[in-house]
Design a protein around this motif. Structure first.
Motif, PDB file in Angstrom:
ATOM      1  N   THR A  72       0.653  -0.946   0.337  1.00 19.21           N
ATOM      2  CA  THR A  72      -0.391  -0.170   0.259  1.00 19.21           C
ATOM      3  C   THR A  72       1.317   0.887  -0.049  1.00 19.21           C
ATOM      4  O   THR A  72       0.908   2.285  -0.735  1.00 19.21           O
ATOM      5  CB  THR A  72      -1.057   0.367   0.986  1.00 19.21           C
ATOM      6  OG1 THR A  72      -1.831  -1.216   0.941  1.00 19.21           O
ATOM      7  CG2 THR A  72      -1.557   0.828   1.342  1.00 19.21           C
ATOM      8  N   GLU A  73       1.959   1.052   0.785  1.00 19.28           N
ATOM      9  CA  GLU A  73       3.126   2.494   0.707  1.00 19.28           C
ATOM     10  C   GLU A  73       3.506   2.205  -0.950  1.00 19.28           C
ATOM     11  O   GLU A  73       3.262   3.929  -1.098  1.00 19.28           O
ATOM     12  CB  GLU A  73       4.478   2.518   1.956  1.00 19.28           C
ATOM     13  CG  GLU A  73       5.048   2.989   1.679  1.00 19.28           C
ATOM     14  CD  GLU A  73       4.373   4.238   2.824  1.00 19.28           C
ATOM     15  OE1 GLU A  73       4.695   5.424   2.397  1.00 19.28           O
ATOM     16  OE2 GLU A  73       3.817   4.364   3.778  1.00 19.28           O
ATOM     17  N   LEU A  74       3.631   1.862  -1.275  1.00 19.14           N
ATOM     18  CA  LEU A  74       4.320   1.714  -2.910  1.00 19.14           C
ATOM     19  C   LEU A  74       3.264   2.277  -3.587  1.00 19.14           C
ATOM     20  O   LEU A  74       3.958   2.780  -4.381  1.00 19.14           O
ATOM     21  CB  LEU A  74       4.937   0.162  -3.267  1.00 19.14           C
ATOM     22  CG  LEU A  74       6.419  -0.497  -2.228  1.00 19.14           C
ATOM     23  CD1 LEU A  74       6.648  -1.497  -2.433  1.00 19.14           C
ATOM     24  CD2 LEU A  74       7.427   0.407  -3.079  1.00 19.14           C
ATOM     25  N   GLN A  75       2.340   1.246  -4.076  1.00 21.92           N
ATOM     26  CA  GLN A  75       1.244   1.926  -4.280  1.00 21.92           C
ATOM     27  C   GLN A  75       0.692   4.052  -4.293  1.00 21.92           C
ATOM     28  O   GLN A  75       0.964   4.498  -5.129  1.00 21.92           O
ATOM     29  CB  GLN A  75      -0.362   1.480  -3.721  1.00 21.92           C
ATOM     30  CG  GLN A  75      -0.405   0.712  -4.854  1.00 21.92           C
ATOM     31  CD  GLN A  75      -1.680  -0.208  -4.002  1.00 21.92           C
ATOM     32  OE1 GLN A  75      -2.271  -0.247  -3.255  1.00 21.92           O
ATOM     33  NE2 GLN A  75      -2.508   0.337  -4.665  1.00 21.92           N
ATOM     34  N   ILE A  76       0.901   4.755  -2.641  1.00 20.57           N
ATOM     35  CA  ILE A  76       0.940   5.604  -2.639  1.00 20.57           C
ATOM     36  C   ILE A  76       1.320   6.436  -2.995  1.00 20.57           C
ATOM     37  O   ILE A  76       1.900   7.579  -3.497  1.00 20.57           O
ATOM     38  CB  ILE A  76      -0.274   5.644  -1.037  1.00 20.57           C
ATOM     39  CG1 ILE A  76       0.728   5.538   0.166  1.00 20.57           C
ATOM     40  CG2 ILE A  76      -1.689   5.306  -0.522  1.00 20.57           C
ATOM     41  CD1 ILE A  76       0.408   6.284   1.529  1.00 20.57           C
ATOM     42  N   ILE A  86       4.536   2.789 -17.174  1.00 21.56           N
ATOM     43  CA  ILE A  86       5.373   2.119 -16.157  1.00 21.56           C
ATOM     44  C   ILE A  86       4.566   2.370 -14.346  1.00 21.56           C
ATOM     45  O   ILE A  86       3.771   1.138 -13.577  1.00 21.56           O
ATOM     46  CB  ILE A  86       6.326   2.496 -15.667  1.00 21.56           C
ATOM     47  CG1 ILE A  86       7.063   2.192 -17.505  1.00 21.56           C
ATOM     48  CG2 ILE A  86       6.929   1.606 -14.054  1.00 21.56           C
ATOM     49  CD1 ILE A  86       8.727   2.582 -16.800  1.00 21.56           C
ATOM     50  N   ALA A  87       4.021   3.011 -14.408  1.00 17.46           N
ATOM     51  CA  ALA A  87       3.652   3.887 -12.646  1.00 17.46           C
ATOM     52  C   ALA A  87       2.643   2.582 -12.329  1.00 17.46           C
ATOM     53  O   ALA A  87       1.367   2.068 -12.006  1.00 17.46           O
ATOM     54  CB  ALA A  87       3.001   5.212 -12.496  1.00 17.46           C
ATOM     55  N   GLN A  88       1.252   2.969 -14.064  1.00 19.83           N
ATOM     56  CA  GLN A  88      -0.232   1.869 -14.407  1.00 19.83           C
ATOM     57  C   GLN A  88      -0.206   0.657 -13.957  1.00 19.83           C
ATOM     58  O   GLN A  88      -0.598   0.307 -13.485  1.00 19.83           O
ATOM     59  CB  GLN A  88      -1.027   2.643 -15.605  1.00 19.83           C
ATOM     60  CG  GLN A  88      -1.085   3.830 -16.008  1.00 19.83           C
ATOM     61  CD  GLN A  88      -2.257   3.902 -17.257  1.00 19.83           C
ATOM     62  OE1 GLN A  88      -1.917   3.955 -17.946  1.00 19.83           O
ATOM     63  NE2 GLN A  88      -2.074   5.656 -17.227  1.00 19.83           N
ATOM     64  N   ASN A  89       1.174   0.615 -14.662  1.00 16.27           N
ATOM     65  CA  ASN A  89       1.586  -0.709 -14.622  1.00 16.27           C
ATOM     66  C   ASN A  89       2.059  -1.219 -12.858  1.00 16.27           C
ATOM     67  O   ASN A  89       1.035  -2.956 -12.851  1.00 16.27           O
ATOM     68  CB  ASN A  89       2.608  -1.835 -15.687  1.00 16.27           C
ATOM     69  CG  ASN A  89       1.925  -1.799 -17.010  1.00 16.27           C
ATOM     70  OD1 ASN A  89       1.160  -1.687 -17.184  1.00 16.27           O
ATOM     71  ND2 ASN A  89       2.675  -1.314 -17.694  1.00 16.27           N
ATOM     72  N   LEU A  90       2.778  -1.000 -12.413  1.00 18.20           N
ATOM     73  CA  LEU A  90       2.774  -1.214 -10.716  1.00 18.20           C
ATOM     74  C   LEU A  90       1.664  -0.967 -10.318  1.00 18.20           C
ATOM     75  O   LEU A  90       1.688  -1.650  -8.837  1.00 18.20           O
ATOM     76  CB  LEU A  90       3.973  -0.083 -10.479  1.00 18.20           C
ATOM     77  CG  LEU A  90       5.483  -0.487 -11.015  1.00 18.20           C
ATOM     78  CD1 LEU A  90       6.363   0.950 -10.817  1.00 18.20           C
ATOM     79  CD2 LEU A  90       5.698  -2.074 -10.558  1.00 18.20           C
ATOM     80  N   MET A  91       0.684   0.120 -10.345  1.00 18.47           N
ATOM     81  CA  MET A  91      -0.324   0.183  -9.557  1.00 18.47           C
ATOM     82  C   MET A  91      -1.335  -1.059  -9.604  1.00 18.47           C
ATOM     83  O   MET A  91      -2.108  -1.783  -9.154  1.00 18.47           O
ATOM     84  CB  MET A  91      -1.431   0.793 -10.133  1.00 18.47           C
ATOM     85  CG  MET A  91      -2.555   2.081  -9.159  1.00 18.47           C
ATOM     86  SD  MET A  91      -2.239   1.574  -7.871  1.00 18.47           S
ATOM     87  CE  MET A  91      -1.763   3.528  -7.796  1.00 18.47           C
ATOM     88  N   ALA A  92      -1.656  -1.578 -10.749  1.00 15.52           N
ATOM     89  CA  ALA A  92      -2.152  -2.655 -11.217  1.00 15.52           C
ATOM     90  C   ALA A  92      -1.027  -3.173 -10.972  1.00 15.52           C
ATOM     91  O   ALA A  92      -2.510  -4.714  -9.696  1.00 15.52           O
ATOM     92  CB  ALA A  92      -1.996  -3.019 -12.994  1.00 15.52           C
TER      93      ALA A  92
END
Length: 152
Positions: A72-76, A86-92
Motif C-alpha cells: 500500500t505504501e508503494l501504491q501511494i 510504468i506507474a499504471q502497470n505497477l499500480m495494477a
C-alpha cells in the motif's frame, strides 16, 4: 541494561539513520526487501495442505499484514502523472498483490504466496539495479564536474 539491549538499540539507530539518508531509489528497494522478507516468513509458517499451526496463526497474519502495508505504501508513492505506463502497470500489480494476499490470509495458499514472492523479488532486484545504476551515474557525474572545475 544488558548487551542485547545495547545491540538492539544500536541496530535500530543504524537502521533509522540508513532510512533517513537513503536515496529515493534505495528507499523503494528497502520497502521491497521488507515485503519479500515478511512474505517469506509467512510462507515458512504454512505447512502441508496449506495448514498453519494454531500457535502460528497470529504471527502469520502479522507478516501478511506487513506485506500488505508495504505494498500500500508503494501504491501511494506512485506518481501517476509522471510515471505514465510504468506507474499504471505497477499500480495494477500492487492492487493484484493486495487482493491475492487478502485471499491468502484466509486460504493460506502457499503456492499463490510463493508466486507473489517471486514477483516481488524480481521487482526488488530490478529497483536495486536501477538504483545502483543511478547512484553510480551521479558519482561519476560529480567526479567529472570536480575534474572540470579543477582544470577548467
Amino acid at each position: 541494561m544488558n548487551y542485547n539491549s545495547y545491540s538492539a538499540n544500536g541496530y535500530n539507530t543504524y537502521r533509522e539513520i540508513g532510512v533517513k539518508t537513503a536515496s529515493q531509489g534505495k528507499l523503494v528497494v528497502m520497502l521491497y526487501e521488507g515485503a519479500v522478507s515478511n512474505l517469506h516468513e509467512a510462507i515458512t509458517l504454512v505447512g502441508e495442505e496449506n495448514r498453519i499451526e494454531p500457535k502460528n496463526i497470529e504471527t502469520f497474519g502479522k507478516h501478511l499484514q506487513k506485506v500488505q502495508d508495504i505494498i500500500t505504501e508503494l501504491q501511494i508513492s506512485l506518481d501517476m502523472e509522471k510515471g505514465g505506463e510504468i506507474a499504471q502497470n505497477l499500480m495494477a500489480l500492487y492492487i493484484y498483490f493486495n487482493k491475492e494476499l487478502l485471499n491468502c490470509s484466509l486460504s493460506h495458499d502457499k503456492k499463490k504466496m510463493k508466486f507473489i514472492l517471486d514477483l516481488l523479488s524480481q521487482l526488488r532486484d530490478s529497483w536495486a539495479s536501477v538504483s545502483q545504476t543511478q547512484a553510480n551515474g551521479a558519482v561519476k557525474m560529480a567526479g567529472e564536474r570536480a575534474t572540470l572545475s579543477i582544470t577548467g
